[in-house]
Enzyme design. Structure first.
Site, PDB file in Angstrom:
ATOM      1  N   GLU A 105       0.845  -1.202   0.000  1.00 56.81           N
ATOM      2  CA  GLU A 105       0.000   0.000   0.000  1.00 56.81           C
ATOM      3  C   GLU A 105       0.878   1.250   0.000  1.00 56.81           C
ATOM      4  O   GLU A 105       0.563   2.244  -0.650  1.00 56.81           O
ATOM      5  CB  GLU A 105      -0.948   0.010   1.210  1.00 56.81           C
ATOM      6  CG  GLU A 105      -2.010  -1.073   1.166  1.00 56.81           C
ATOM      7  CD  GLU A 105      -2.861  -1.053  -0.106  1.00 56.81           C
ATOM      8  OE1 GLU A 105      -3.116   0.023  -0.649  1.00 56.81           O
ATOM      9  OE2 GLU A 105      -3.242  -2.145  -0.564  1.00 56.81           O
TER      10      GLU A 105
ATOM     11  N   TRP B  49       1.676   1.777  -3.421  1.00 60.08           N
ATOM     12  CA  TRP B  49       0.673   2.526  -4.202  1.00 60.08           C
ATOM     13  C   TRP B  49       0.873   4.032  -4.017  1.00 60.08           C
ATOM     14  O   TRP B  49       0.691   4.822  -4.938  1.00 60.08           O
ATOM     15  CB  TRP B  49      -0.752   2.137  -3.773  1.00 60.08           C
ATOM     16  CG  TRP B  49      -1.242   0.916  -4.509  1.00 60.08           C
ATOM     17  CD1 TRP B  49      -1.321  -0.346  -4.010  1.00 60.08           C
ATOM     18  CD2 TRP B  49      -1.711   0.855  -5.874  1.00 60.08           C
ATOM     19  NE1 TRP B  49      -1.814  -1.194  -4.984  1.00 60.08           N
ATOM     20  CE2 TRP B  49      -2.072  -0.482  -6.132  1.00 60.08           C
ATOM     21  CE3 TRP B  49      -1.865   1.796  -6.893  1.00 60.08           C
ATOM     22  CZ2 TRP B  49      -2.569  -0.899  -7.368  1.00 60.08           C
ATOM     23  CZ3 TRP B  49      -2.360   1.381  -8.133  1.00 60.08           C
ATOM     24  CH2 TRP B  49      -2.705   0.038  -8.353  1.00 60.08           C
TER      25      TRP B  49
ATOM     26  N   TRP C  28     -20.297  13.677 -19.152  1.00 61.73           N
ATOM     27  CA  TRP C  28     -20.637  13.896 -17.733  1.00 61.73           C
ATOM     28  C   TRP C  28     -21.917  14.712 -17.622  1.00 61.73           C
ATOM     29  O   TRP C  28     -22.128  15.638 -18.408  1.00 61.73           O
ATOM     30  CB  TRP C  28     -19.502  14.652 -17.019  1.00 61.73           C
ATOM     31  CG  TRP C  28     -18.191  13.942 -17.042  1.00 61.73           C
ATOM     32  CD1 TRP C  28     -17.062  14.323 -17.710  1.00 61.73           C
ATOM     33  CD2 TRP C  28     -17.857  12.717 -16.376  1.00 61.73           C
ATOM     34  NE1 TRP C  28     -16.043  13.414 -17.497  1.00 61.73           N
ATOM     35  CE2 TRP C  28     -16.510  12.414 -16.678  1.00 61.73           C
ATOM     36  CE3 TRP C  28     -18.552  11.825 -15.554  1.00 61.73           C
ATOM     37  CZ2 TRP C  28     -15.847  11.286 -16.196  1.00 61.73           C
ATOM     38  CZ3 TRP C  28     -17.903  10.705 -15.069  1.00 61.73           C
ATOM     39  CH2 TRP C  28     -16.575  10.437 -15.394  1.00 61.73           C
TER      40      TRP C  28
ATOM     41  N   ASN D 263     -10.821   3.297   3.025  1.00 64.19           N
ATOM     42  CA  ASN D 263     -10.471   3.125   1.603  1.00 64.19           C
ATOM     43  C   ASN D 263     -11.533   2.378   0.804  1.00 64.19           C
ATOM     44  O   ASN D 263     -11.882   2.774  -0.309  1.00 64.19           O
ATOM     45  CB  ASN D 263      -9.130   2.393   1.485  1.00 64.19           C
ATOM     46  CG  ASN D 263      -8.738   2.195   0.029  1.00 64.19           C
ATOM     47  OD1 ASN D 263      -8.589   3.160  -0.714  1.00 64.19           O
ATOM     48  ND2 ASN D 263      -8.637   0.949  -0.397  1.00 64.19           N
TER      49      ASN D 263
ATOM     50  N   TRP E 112     -15.211  13.004 -12.337  1.00 63.59           N
ATOM     51  CA  TRP E 112     -14.362  12.605 -11.214  1.00 63.59           C
ATOM     52  C   TRP E 112     -13.635  13.811 -10.608  1.00 63.59           C
ATOM     53  O   TRP E 112     -13.317  13.834  -9.421  1.00 63.59           O
ATOM     54  CB  TRP E 112     -13.366  11.521 -11.623  1.00 63.59           C
ATOM     55  CG  TRP E 112     -12.396  11.909 -12.709  1.00 63.59           C
ATOM     56  CD1 TRP E 112     -12.544  11.721 -14.049  1.00 63.59           C
ATOM     57  CD2 TRP E 112     -11.113  12.555 -12.552  1.00 63.59           C
ATOM     58  NE1 TRP E 112     -11.458  12.216 -14.736  1.00 63.59           N
ATOM     59  CE2 TRP E 112     -10.558  12.721 -13.841  1.00 63.59           C
ATOM     60  CE3 TRP E 112     -10.382  13.005 -11.458  1.00 63.59           C
ATOM     61  CZ2 TRP E 112      -9.319  13.320 -14.067  1.00 63.59           C
ATOM     62  CZ3 TRP E 112      -9.143  13.603 -11.675  1.00 63.59           C
ATOM     63  CH2 TRP E 112      -8.628  13.757 -12.963  1.00 63.59           C
TER      64      TRP E 112
ATOM     65  N   TRP F  43      -8.782   8.692  -7.863  1.00 60.37           N
ATOM     66  CA  TRP F  43     -10.040   9.034  -8.547  1.00 60.37           C
ATOM     67  C   TRP F  43     -10.006   8.561  -9.991  1.00 60.37           C
ATOM     68  O   TRP F  43     -10.983   8.012 -10.505  1.00 60.37           O
ATOM     69  CB  TRP F  43     -10.302  10.554  -8.476  1.00 60.37           C
ATOM     70  CG  TRP F  43     -11.065  10.908  -7.237  1.00 60.37           C
ATOM     71  CD1 TRP F  43     -10.543  11.348  -6.064  1.00 60.37           C
ATOM     72  CD2 TRP F  43     -12.487  10.819  -7.041  1.00 60.37           C
ATOM     73  NE1 TRP F  43     -11.548  11.545  -5.147  1.00 60.37           N
ATOM     74  CE2 TRP F  43     -12.753  11.234  -5.717  1.00 60.37           C
ATOM     75  CE3 TRP F  43     -13.558  10.438  -7.849  1.00 60.37           C
ATOM     76  CZ2 TRP F  43     -14.046  11.270  -5.190  1.00 60.37           C
ATOM     77  CZ3 TRP F  43     -14.841  10.475  -7.324  1.00 60.37           C
ATOM     78  CH2 TRP F  43     -15.074  10.883  -6.010  1.00 60.37           C
TER      79      TRP F  43
HETATM   80  P1  FAD Z   1      -3.372   1.978   5.134  1.00 56.34           P
HETATM   81  O1  FAD Z   1      -4.217   0.881   4.589  1.00 56.34           O
HETATM   82  O2  FAD Z   1      -2.885   1.818   6.510  1.00 56.34           O
HETATM   83  O3  FAD Z   1      -2.161   2.174   4.122  1.00 56.34           O
HETATM   84  C1  FAD Z   1      -0.894   2.711   4.519  1.00 56.34           C
HETATM   85  C2  FAD Z   1      -0.537   3.898   3.648  1.00 56.34           C
HETATM   86  O4  FAD Z   1      -0.421   3.503   2.281  1.00 56.34           O
HETATM   87  C3  FAD Z   1      -1.587   4.994   3.660  1.00 56.34           C
HETATM   88  O5  FAD Z   1      -1.450   5.833   4.773  1.00 56.34           O
HETATM   89  C4  FAD Z   1      -1.322   5.706   2.338  1.00 56.34           C
HETATM   90  O6  FAD Z   1      -0.242   6.617   2.438  1.00 56.34           O
HETATM   91  C5  FAD Z   1      -0.892   4.551   1.437  1.00 56.34           C
HETATM   92  N1  FAD Z   1      -2.030   4.057   0.666  1.00 56.34           N
HETATM   93  C6  FAD Z   1      -2.954   3.140   1.039  1.00 56.34           C
HETATM   94  N2  FAD Z   1      -3.828   2.907   0.039  1.00 56.34           N
HETATM   95  C7  FAD Z   1      -3.448   3.700  -0.989  1.00 56.34           C
HETATM   96  C8  FAD Z   1      -3.937   3.921  -2.309  1.00 56.34           C
HETATM   97  N3  FAD Z   1      -4.994   3.257  -2.798  1.00 56.34           N
HETATM   98  N4  FAD Z   1      -3.314   4.818  -3.112  1.00 56.34           N
HETATM   99  C9  FAD Z   1      -2.226   5.502  -2.661  1.00 56.34           C
HETATM  100  N5  FAD Z   1      -1.699   5.332  -1.410  1.00 56.34           N
HETATM  101  C10 FAD Z   1      -2.307   4.445  -0.586  1.00 56.34           C
HETATM  102  N6  FAD Z   1      -4.958   8.619   0.033  1.00 56.34           N
HETATM  103  C11 FAD Z   1      -4.355   9.726   0.486  1.00 56.34           C
HETATM  104  O7  FAD Z   1      -3.358   9.631   1.229  1.00 56.34           O
HETATM  105  N7  FAD Z   1      -4.802  10.962   0.139  1.00 56.34           N
HETATM  106  C12 FAD Z   1      -5.882  11.135  -0.678  1.00 56.34           C
HETATM  107  O8  FAD Z   1      -6.244  12.272  -0.991  1.00 56.34           O
HETATM  108  C13 FAD Z   1      -6.565   9.976  -1.138  1.00 56.34           C
HETATM  109  N8  FAD Z   1      -7.665  10.074  -1.914  1.00 56.34           N
HETATM  110  C14 FAD Z   1      -8.302   8.941  -2.343  1.00 56.34           C
HETATM  111  C15 FAD Z   1      -9.431   9.058  -3.165  1.00 56.34           C
HETATM  112  C16 FAD Z   1     -10.094   7.919  -3.604  1.00 56.34           C
HETATM  113  C17 FAD Z   1     -11.295   8.052  -4.501  1.00 56.34           C
HETATM  114  C18 FAD Z   1      -9.637   6.642  -3.211  1.00 56.34           C
HETATM  115  C19 FAD Z   1     -10.346   5.405  -3.682  1.00 56.34           C
HETATM  116  C20 FAD Z   1      -8.514   6.514  -2.431  1.00 56.34           C
HETATM  117  C21 FAD Z   1      -7.825   7.650  -1.989  1.00 56.34           C
HETATM  118  N9  FAD Z   1      -6.670   7.559  -1.176  1.00 56.34           N
HETATM  119  C22 FAD Z   1      -6.042   8.697  -0.760  1.00 56.34           C
HETATM  120  C23 FAD Z   1      -6.039   6.252  -0.918  1.00 56.34           C
HETATM  121  C24 FAD Z   1      -6.481   5.537   0.362  1.00 56.34           C
HETATM  122  O9  FAD Z   1      -7.867   5.515   0.468  1.00 56.34           O
HETATM  123  C25 FAD Z   1      -5.896   6.162   1.623  1.00 56.34           C
HETATM  124  O10 FAD Z   1      -4.511   6.340   1.477  1.00 56.34           O
HETATM  125  C26 FAD Z   1      -6.124   5.256   2.835  1.00 56.34           C
HETATM  126  O11 FAD Z   1      -7.494   5.026   3.015  1.00 56.34           O
HETATM  127  C27 FAD Z   1      -5.527   5.906   4.063  1.00 56.34           C
HETATM  128  O12 FAD Z   1      -5.838   5.147   5.198  1.00 56.34           O
HETATM  129  P2  FAD Z   1      -4.679   4.431   6.007  1.00 56.34           P
HETATM  130  O13 FAD Z   1      -3.565   5.376   6.264  1.00 56.34           O
HETATM  131  O14 FAD Z   1      -5.305   3.786   7.174  1.00 56.34           O
HETATM  132  O15 FAD Z   1      -4.197   3.342   4.945  1.00 56.34           O
END
Ligand code: FAD
Length: 472
Positions: free
Chosen positions: A272, A275, A303, A338, A356, A379
């Site tokens: 993650e 990502w 849209w 997420n 989006w 997005w």
């Molecule tokens: P954990 O599951 O604990 O993951 C650890 C770290 O990995 C996160 O803190 C984050 O830095 C990174 N990470 C995890 N999932 C993703 C992902 N899909 N893409 C990129 N990095 C990821 N994340 C943001 O940090 N900022 C945003 O503005 C953002 N906008 C989003 C918009 C949409 C529509 C979606 C579907 C996802 C978005 N995310 C965003 C990705 C993700 O949802 C969040 O990073 C995550 O929910 C953060 O929670 P966590 O720290 O507990 O994640």
């Protein structure tokens, strides 16, 4: 005697902060400064975060290094030049930022300062790999996550922690008062935030420890279940650089040495972070990512952008309980799980046919972890127009998603309390008459604003038209 200015930006921490470490190692006088850049606007939720994070950073600087954080508001170049003149700074240190505007700004500042004979040293303080260091076999940038992460992961190993030395001199420099910046929201919608968040390095470190101890085990499965809150919640801390990815990597590698560590969970968690790296990588190579479809065949997508549907989505009043729960969690906490982010984003783009970019803007304003790279890439991924995106025809069904990931409606009941009296069947689709207990008719909750299956059919028709245009 020599003096260094450390310009804090998205690296609001002392530990594992290469710019701070090098400045403190190479100079005996250090001025730590944060500039509120008039040209970069925070969303309201992040303004709350920045206020609290700067306060925490100042406390740590005073406690650990006996230095005061200098606060200034304005154009960074003007302020830096003024500080250079008034304090006889010999060198400036910062950790690099990767958003297109920041790259442009920093290049200009670096060139100007070098013309004045001031040394500028910049470092990687927030990524395992900077975007220009990874390329595929043909020398181009990766457009697909899996081979990208495979390449990064093979070479990834934890580096030793860097802690700034602490026998430094300080200089008396004028600083703004944090309260004068009025970053805290004017009305009290953020009043619940302190129940969920502790901005700053200490808060980040506690989050990491709590996550490793309680949620690394089983992460791969549990991360999808909103009611469990089984993810790290490190995203805002990472965005503001209150913790470095290297600190997280070290903690995970350490946890892996424990006899019963869930190695799959640990590896999935690191992916993650992968990502996150991939999003930064894409934004660097495709700076138009926040405002242009990565796949340009989507440029002709019709849209609808209906204002009132957008408002219903923003307020969590769509009549689809899982969507509304997510949107209300966002409003109350500045965060959304997420899995639910994917559901609400799919609902907006493929259910309401709203661009989006409008959804992304709302997220940037309301998320405490709003991050241009992660938000834009995610997005575009959900909308189907991004790099390595979910195929357009993958349309999340909000009812099935709700039944699968919140089977007992615990998450829904938490955020949509007016539905809490419904049973575990009705709570996912309260309008379906066979499931509706009589109390539903007395609840002030909207009927669904769209019919999901009709929208799905329409979405698939749009998609097949797009395909025909691209591959006639
Ligand atoms: P954990 O599951 O604990 O993951 C650890 C770290 O990995 C996160 O803190 C984050 O830095 C990174 N990470 C995890 N999932 C993703 C992902 N899909 N893409 C990129 N990095 C990821 N994340 C943001 O940090 N900022 C945003 O503005 C953002 N906008 C989003 C918009 C949409 C529509 C979606 C579907 C996802 C978005 N995310 C965003 C990705 C993700 O949802 C969040 O990073 C995550 O929910 C953060 O929670 P966590 O720290 O507990 O994640």
């Amino acid at each position: 005697m020599s003096t260094a200015l450390v310009w804090f930006r998205q690296d609001l921490r002392l530990t594992d902060n290469p710019a701070l470490f090098e400045a403190c190692t190479n100079h005996d006088t250090v001025i730590p400064a944060y500039i509120l850049d008039e040209n970069s606007v925070f969303g309201e939720a992040q303004a709350w975060w920045v206020h609290n994070s700067l306060s925490a950073l100042n406390d740590s600087l005073m406690k650990q290094l006996k230095l005061t954080l200098i606060l200034r508001k304005g154009t960074p170049l003007d302020i830096i030049l003024e500080l250079v003149k008034t304090t006889e700074v010999d060198a400036i240190y910062w950790n690099r930022c990767y958003e297109p505007k920041s790259i442009e700004r920093d290049k200009k500042i670096k060139a100007t300062l070098q013309n004045y004979g001031i040394d500028v040293f910049s470092f990687n303080g927030s990524l395992f790999n900077e975007p220009w260091t990874i390329s595929n076999k043909t020398g181009d940038f990766f457009k697909v996550f899996t081979p990208y992460w495979k390449t990064c992961r093979q070479a990834l190993s934890a580096e030793p922690e860097k802690l700034a030395p602490h026998n430094l001199n300080s200089v008396d420099v004028r600083s703004d008062k944090l309260d004068e910046w009025m970053l805290l929201p004017r009305f009290d919608w953020a009043s619940q935030f302190p129940n969920f968040w502790t901005p700053g390095e200490e808060g980040a470190t506690k989050r990491l420890q709590e996550f490793i101890q309680n949620h690394l085990h089983g992460y791969k499965v549990n991360r999808n279940i909103p009611e469990q809150n089984a993810t790290s919640h490190l995203s805002p801390h990472l965005h503001f650089g209150e913790i470095s990815p290297w600190t997280i990597l070290r903690a995970v590698e350490y946890a892996k040495l424990e006899p019963h560590c869930d190695l799959t969970g640990a590896e999935h968690f690191l992916s993650e972070l992968g990502w996150r790296e991939f999003s930064y990588y894409l934004l660097y190579h495709v700076p138009s990512l926040p405002h242009q479809n990565f796949k340009n065949e989507f440029d002709v997508f019709p849209w609808h952008n209906d204002e009132s549907l957008l408002k219903s989505w923003q307020k969590g009043m769509t009549g689809y309980p899982i969507v509304d729960a997510g949107m209300r969690e966002l409003w109350a906490t500045g965060y959304m799980h997420n899995r639910v982010r994917m559901i609400v984003a799919s609902f907006l783009t493929k259910g309401l046919f709203i661009d989006w970019r409008l959804g992304a803007d709302w997220f940037l304003d309301t998320l405490v972890d709003a991050d241009l790279a992660n938000n834009s890439a995610s997005w575009q991924w959900v909308a189907g127009c991004g790099a390595d995106a979910a195929p357009y025809f993958r349309i999340f069904n909000p009812v099935l998603q709700s039944q699968k990931f919140d089977p007992n409606g615990v998450y829904i009941r938490r955020w949509v309390p007016e539905l809490s009296g419904l049973n575990n069947v009705a709570i996912h689709a309260p309008w379906e008459s066979a499931n509706v207990p009589s109390i539903y008719s007395t609840i002030n909750y909207p009927n669904p604003i769209i019919n999901h299956s009709e929208s799905r059919t329409k979405a698939l028709a749009y998609y097949s038209q797009l395909k025909k245009r691209t591959h006639p």
